[in-house]
Motif scaffolding. Structure first.
Motif, PDB file in Angstrom:
ATOM      1  N   TRP A   1       3.577   1.722   5.353  1.00  0.00           N
ATOM      2  CA  TRP A   1       2.318   2.444   5.510  1.00  0.00           C
ATOM      3  C   TRP A   1       2.493   3.648   6.433  1.00  0.00           C
ATOM      4  O   TRP A   1       1.921   4.711   6.223  1.00  0.00           O
ATOM      5  CB  TRP A   1       1.249   1.503   6.056  1.00  0.00           C
ATOM      6  CG  TRP A   1      -0.081   2.160   6.284  1.00  0.00           C
ATOM      7  CD1 TRP A   1      -0.701   2.372   7.464  1.00  0.00           C
ATOM      8  CD2 TRP A   1      -0.942   2.698   5.284  1.00  0.00           C
ATOM      9  NE1 TRP A   1      -1.896   3.003   7.281  1.00  0.00           N
ATOM     10  CE2 TRP A   1      -2.072   3.223   5.941  1.00  0.00           C
ATOM     11  CE3 TRP A   1      -0.873   2.793   3.884  1.00  0.00           C
ATOM     12  CZ2 TRP A   1      -3.126   3.834   5.269  1.00  0.00           C
ATOM     13  CZ3 TRP A   1      -1.919   3.407   3.217  1.00  0.00           C
ATOM     14  CH2 TRP A   1      -3.019   3.916   3.911  1.00  0.00           C
TER      15      TRP A   1
ATOM     16  N   ASP B   1       0.816  -1.211   0.000  1.00  0.00           N
ATOM     17  CA  ASP B   1       0.000   0.000   0.000  1.00  0.00           C
ATOM     18  C   ASP B   1       0.853   1.266   0.000  1.00  0.00           C
ATOM     19  O   ASP B   1       0.503   2.266   0.632  1.00  0.00           O
ATOM     20  CB  ASP B   1      -0.929  -0.005   1.216  1.00  0.00           C
ATOM     21  CG  ASP B   1      -1.923  -1.153   1.165  1.00  0.00           C
ATOM     22  OD1 ASP B   1      -2.411  -1.442   0.055  1.00  0.00           O
ATOM     23  OD2 ASP B   1      -2.202  -1.752   2.217  1.00  0.00           O
ATOM     24  N   PHE B   2       1.983   1.210  -0.674  1.00  0.00           N
ATOM     25  CA  PHE B   2       2.849   2.378  -0.752  1.00  0.00           C
ATOM     26  C   PHE B   2       3.698   2.289  -2.015  1.00  0.00           C
ATOM     27  O   PHE B   2       3.915   1.188  -2.547  1.00  0.00           O
ATOM     28  CB  PHE B   2       3.731   2.505   0.496  1.00  0.00           C
ATOM     29  CG  PHE B   2       4.470   1.247   0.879  1.00  0.00           C
ATOM     30  CD1 PHE B   2       5.692   0.938   0.298  1.00  0.00           C
ATOM     31  CD2 PHE B   2       3.943   0.377   1.825  1.00  0.00           C
ATOM     32  CE1 PHE B   2       6.376  -0.199   0.652  1.00  0.00           C
ATOM     33  CE2 PHE B   2       4.622  -0.781   2.185  1.00  0.00           C
ATOM     34  CZ  PHE B   2       5.842  -1.064   1.599  1.00  0.00           C
TER      35      PHE B   2
ATOM     36  N   THR C   1       1.634   7.607   5.540  1.00  0.00           N
ATOM     37  CA  THR C   1       0.660   8.380   6.323  1.00  0.00           C
ATOM     38  C   THR C   1       1.330   9.380   7.242  1.00  0.00           C
ATOM     39  O   THR C   1       0.687   9.951   8.130  1.00  0.00           O
ATOM     40  CB  THR C   1      -0.216   7.429   7.150  1.00  0.00           C
ATOM     41  OG1 THR C   1       0.626   6.611   7.991  1.00  0.00           O
ATOM     42  CG2 THR C   1      -1.049   6.542   6.249  1.00  0.00           C
TER      43      THR C   1
ATOM     44  N   HIS D   1       5.273  -4.046   6.048  1.00  0.00           N
ATOM     45  CA  HIS D   1       4.097  -3.311   5.566  1.00  0.00           C
ATOM     46  C   HIS D   1       3.778  -2.139   6.496  1.00  0.00           C
ATOM     47  O   HIS D   1       3.440  -1.042   6.048  1.00  0.00           O
ATOM     48  CB  HIS D   1       2.897  -4.259   5.469  1.00  0.00           C
ATOM     49  CG  HIS D   1       1.671  -3.611   4.891  1.00  0.00           C
ATOM     50  ND1 HIS D   1       0.786  -2.875   5.661  1.00  0.00           N
ATOM     51  CD2 HIS D   1       1.198  -3.576   3.614  1.00  0.00           C
ATOM     52  CE1 HIS D   1      -0.177  -2.409   4.891  1.00  0.00           C
ATOM     53  NE2 HIS D   1       0.043  -2.824   3.644  1.00  0.00           N
ATOM     54  N   ARG D   2       3.916  -2.362   7.802  1.00  0.00           N
ATOM     55  CA  ARG D   2       3.625  -1.306   8.778  1.00  0.00           C
ATOM     56  C   ARG D   2       4.601  -0.140   8.624  1.00  0.00           C
ATOM     57  O   ARG D   2       4.214   1.023   8.719  1.00  0.00           O
ATOM     58  CB  ARG D   2       3.683  -1.895  10.185  1.00  0.00           C
ATOM     59  CG  ARG D   2       3.352  -0.932  11.298  1.00  0.00           C
ATOM     60  CD  ARG D   2       2.920  -1.680  12.553  1.00  0.00           C
ATOM     61  NE  ARG D   2       3.579  -2.957  12.713  1.00  0.00           N
ATOM     62  CZ  ARG D   2       4.763  -3.117  13.315  1.00  0.00           C
ATOM     63  NH1 ARG D   2       5.414  -2.062  13.775  1.00  0.00           N
ATOM     64  NH2 ARG D   2       5.285  -4.324  13.449  1.00  0.00           N
TER      65      ARG D   2
END
Length: 480
Positions: A163, A7-8, A167, A159-160
């Motif tokens: 993300w 997601d990036f 953000t 992933h963290r």
């Protein structure tokens, strides 16, 4: 082994894997930290695998340090970054971790049973994060295997990180603001080995694992804080352990508070005992003796005292100070969860010309009642940057009652003439925020006198209210 949507964008991948390289301790409680041995963009080691369609662009040789060196061995590892081939940029989209071991060597338990472990960013309409491995022979890779669970945890972490970068995640709790992480960790490992036997000798009904290792951590922090804050008692006394092993106890010659230490509300006396055992001069006081006290060596028992301290009794009406056997000039005051004495700590430090203090607040107390923001006296806060510097954590709103209490304590310390330093201690407690006062606010003699006058005014106001009461012993010793 496993993959998930990314997601990036690819430019964030390098930030995410940088966290993996430099902070392996975030992924395993068995790893203390890593140390970088070397970095190069031109010299790629032979151990780094050739990967079709990719070219190596950077290699970091790191050393993994175990949290329990007596149980687990350290391990060197190559962290090799790859970009696509062909390509006109060196933006990495692949990280390969390669343990550096001999042909017959055994990997430590905290490392997966693999020859190589890779983190790959795969550009596509829906980009992917993928973890691939070259496992050691006979290593299970099914969904119930340890290797699969490790890869799942690593994928979640990667992933963290990515993300969070997208953000604009802002880390709000910062450790090691006063004492460097590596310095603290190295001494803590030694102190833990020296005092871990106290877990099996615990005399209280409370959890020994929490209390013993928490107080070992606080003692470690204090020893290093004092080392950095005070000069040696004798000129030329060595205070740098660079030429000595920590196991040889070089802290016996480290600087220390000129007036010793005073542990306010010392409770079970463990922190006082550890410091006394390591050669530091000081005392601990509490409203009643605990079961543990009688089980400590004579040197410690002689330094633990039953006393209900009333700060308003220590200051005469004319502003002069009553002599106190332990609150002497140059003393360092420790207030670890000192409850109603917590706000008095900077006041006493100013009035008795202490050399500093460490306060770890828990329950919110004002001077003679529970802290309520609407009722507590207000002290000047210089500007918003002052609050930002307090390292309060949370969501940044500082709206919780505990955050407001810590801001109040910091402003009180400033009001009493102390420079405010804050540290989130590396101890097993949710109440690990600490405020350090070891330097006076720079100023003229008149300004320093003004801080003392303001501390005296606090005492006089509390005395006039007539509400302060010293703690009355409650319950039985075995219940605490």
């Amino acid at each position: 082994m496993i993959q998930c949507p990314a997601d990036f964008p690819p430019e964030v991948f390098s930030n995410a894997i940088s966290q993996l390289i430099h902070h392996p301790e975030y992924n395993s409680t068995l790893i203390l930290r890593s140390e970088t041995v070397s970095e190069s963009t031109t010299e790629i080691p032979a151990e780094a695998p050739a990967v079709k369609g990719f070219r190596p662009v950077q290699n970091t040789h790191r050393r993994l340090l175990p949290r329990r060196p007596g149980r687990d061995a350290g391990l060197d590892q190559h962290c090799t970054l790859y970009a696509t081939e062909p390509g006109d940029a060196d933006r990495p989209v692949l990280l390969v971790l390669t343990p550096i071991v001999g042909p017959d060597a055994v990997l430590p338990y905290y490392h997966p049973a693999v020859r190589h472990l890779a983190f790959r960013y795969i550009p596509a309409e829906v980009p992917l994060l993928r973890i691939e491995v070259v496992p050691l022979p006979s290593t299970p890779t099914d969904l119930n295997s340890r290797l699969y669970r490790t890869c799942l945890a690593l994928l979640d972490t990667l992933h963290r990180y990515g993300w969070g970068a997208v953000t604009n995640y802002k880390k709000r709790v910062h450790h090691d603001c006063v004492i460097p992480r590596e310095t603290y960790q190295d001494l803590y490992l030694v102190m833990r080995e020296r005092h871990k036997h106290l877990v099996n000798e615990w005399q209280e009904v409370t959890d020994p694992l929490k209390h013993v290792f928490e107080d070992i951590g606080i003692a470690t922090f204090l020893m290093l804080l004092w080392k950095e804050s005070y000069r040696p008692e004798v000129e030329g006394t060595p205070c740098d352990e660079s030429s000595q092993e920590l196991n040889a106890a070089p802290w016996k010659d480290w600087p220390r508070p000129p007036g010793g230490f005073l542990d306010l509300g010392c409770g079970n006396g463990l922190l006082t005992h550890i410091l006394i055992a390591e050669g530091y001069d000081g005392h601990g006081i509490d409203v009643r003796a605990r079961t543990s006290w009688s089980h400590y060596p004579d040197d410690t028992r002689q330094r633990l005292h039953t006393e209900s301290l009333n700060p308003t009794d220590l200051v005469r009406l004319d502003g002069s100070i009553e002599a106190h056997p332990y609150l002497r000039e140059g003393v360092f005051i420790i207030a670890n969860h000192a409850d109603e004495l917590t706000p008095w700590t900077p006041v006493l430090a100013t009035l008795f010309s202490a050399s500093g203090y460490l306060s770890i607040p828990c329950c919110a107390w004002a001077f003679d009642e529970k802290y309520e923001r609407s009722r507590a006296p207000e002290y000047l806060i210089p500007d918003d940057s002052f609050v930002d510097s307090l390292n309060l954590g949370g969501d940044g709103s500082n709206a919780s009652s505990y955050s407001r209490y810590r801001i109040w304590l910091a402003s009180l310390s400033l009001h009493c003439g102390w420079q405010v330093e804050c540290e989130t201690l590396r101890i097993p407690s949710t109440r690990n925020w600490a405020i350090v006062g070891r330097k006076r606010v720079p100023g003229t003699e008149e300004e320093l006198d003004q801080a003392r006058t303001q501390a005296l005014e606090i005492v006089n106001r509390v005395r006039e209210r007539g509400l302060f009461k010293t703690r009355i012993p409650e319950g039985k010793a075995k219940d605490h």
